[in-house]
Design an enzyme around this catalytic site. Structure first.
Site, mmCIF file in Angstrom:
data_model
loop_
_atom_site.group_PDB
_atom_site.id
_atom_site.type_symbol
_atom_site.label_atom_id
_atom_site.label_comp_id
_atom_site.label_asym_id
_atom_site.label_seq_id
_atom_site.Cartn_x
_atom_site.Cartn_y
_atom_site.Cartn_z
ATOM 1 N N PRO A 1 0.826 -1.259 0.065
ATOM 2 C CA PRO A 1 0.041 -0.072 0.011
ATOM 3 C C PRO A 1 0.873 1.148 -0.063
ATOM 4 C CG PRO A 1 -0.709 -1.376 1.707
ATOM 5 C CD PRO A 1 0.581 -2.085 1.261
ATOM 6 N N GLU A 2 0.602 2.234 -1.041
ATOM 7 C CA GLU A 2 1.266 3.490 -0.972
ATOM 8 C C GLU A 2 -0.016 4.589 -0.704
ATOM 9 O OE1 GLU A 2 4.556 3.966 -3.519
ATOM 10 O OE2 GLU A 2 4.971 1.975 -3.392
ATOM 11 N N LYS B 1 0.176 8.059 4.739
ATOM 12 C CA LYS B 1 -0.392 6.511 4.504
ATOM 13 C C LYS B 1 -0.995 6.170 5.757
ATOM 14 C CE LYS B 1 3.939 5.153 3.034
ATOM 15 N NZ LYS B 1 5.078 4.173 2.606
ATOM 16 N N ASN C 1 7.655 2.672 -1.958
ATOM 17 C CA ASN C 1 8.781 2.253 -2.690
ATOM 18 C C ASN C 1 8.618 2.360 -4.162
ATOM 19 O OD1 ASN C 1 11.578 1.644 -2.572
ATOM 20 N ND2 ASN C 1 11.103 -0.538 -2.788
ATOM 21 N N ARG D 1 15.609 -0.741 1.367
ATOM 22 C CA ARG D 1 14.541 -0.909 0.480
ATOM 23 C C ARG D 1 15.106 -1.172 -0.892
ATOM 24 N NH1 ARG D 1 9.570 0.831 2.155
ATOM 25 N NH2 ARG D 1 8.611 -0.631 0.718
#
Ligand SMILES: [Zn+2]
Length: 263
Positions: A2-3, A51, A165, A250
């Site tokens: 989820p972004e 978020k 990401n 990441r």
């Protein structure tokens, strides 16, 4: 994963089922909230802040939740049994006479006074999908640490809120910037944050996340999760490396030709 756009869409769905209705189900399956019971309160609205998800109630409380890497909210008709995931993953249920929202593996469930929301989200930079999006402040915050790698700075929610990401990698490709470029060396930061906002806005109304404009499998992203494959623009081989310090490192994906490292 989820972004900001996924969280925004989640908030809109929850809002459509919960806002303006009295809660008849309030079931928190985390120790800190196990005894909380806000049945009888009316949901005013459900909003995304970066978020973070904020469910505001008319009794002065806000229920906070975060999807992190694996959480999700699922809305169904009340009376239906949601079978999106196994029941043991349920962390929260909010429902009314018509709708039931089930939170699977949602994180950071907290109940705070609505007037104290800033304790939870006050550190966030301007929200890319928020009504108060402020690109100038985002640029100023990014430039507060000019030596930081741009690939890490874009993920720092204190600079601007909502990028994860996927969008980090894709924005850097579109802007042709190498992920390890120091923030202070990025030639056009205002354009970069505008690109980030445009890509996320384009995708916020539907669950698919395409940054190329294409829907075909394997062509939805320029570089994200495409290491070893050919760049859709120049045919060079897309690369992948870890970026950031543990435990927050990441995967970063980039095209060595379209996004050359600066000397
Ligand atoms: Zn390329």
């Amino acid at each position: 994963m989820p972004e900001g756009d996924t969280v925004w869409l989640t908030a809109r769905r929850l809002h459509s089922g919960l806002a303006g209705r009295v809660l008849s189900t309030f079931d928190m399956r985390v120790p800190a909230l196990a005894t909380a019971d806000l049945r009888g309160a009316t949901v005013i609205e459900v909003v995304a802040r970066g978020k973070h998800l904020l469910t505001r109630l008319d009794d002065g409380h806000t229920l906070h939740s975060h999807l992190k890497l694996d959480g999700s909210w699922y809305l169904c008709r009340s009376g239906d049994h949601p079978r999106r995931h196994p029941d043991h993953m349920i962390r929260a249920r909010l429902g009314n006479a018509d709708w039931l929202a089930t939170g699977y593996r949602v994180h950071d469930l907290r109940l705070v006074a609505t007037s104290a929301e800033s304790d939870l989200v006050g550190h966030l930079g301007p929200d890319l999908l928020g009504p108060d999006w402020d690109p100038d402040t985002a640029v100023t915050r990014l430039l507060s640490a000019p030596a930081a790698a741009i690939g890490e700075a874009l993920l720092d929610q204190r600079n601007l809120a909502g990028i994860g990401n996927l969008y980090k990698c894709e924005v850097l490709f579109v802007e042709q910037v190498h992920p390890w470029t120091p923030v202070g060396d990025v030639s056009d930061l205002p354009r970069m944050v505008a690109t980030a906002q445009r890509l996320m806005r384009t995708n916020r109304d539907h669950p698919e996340q395409s940054t190329t404009g294409l829907r075909a499998r394997g062509q939805q992203h320029w570089v994200y999760q495409r290491s070893g494959e050919a760049c859709l623009r120049c045919r060079s081989t897309i690369r992948r490396a870890d970026q950031g310090s543990p435990p927050r490192q990441r995967s970063t994906y980039w095209c060595p030709t379209c996004q050359p490292a600066r000397r």
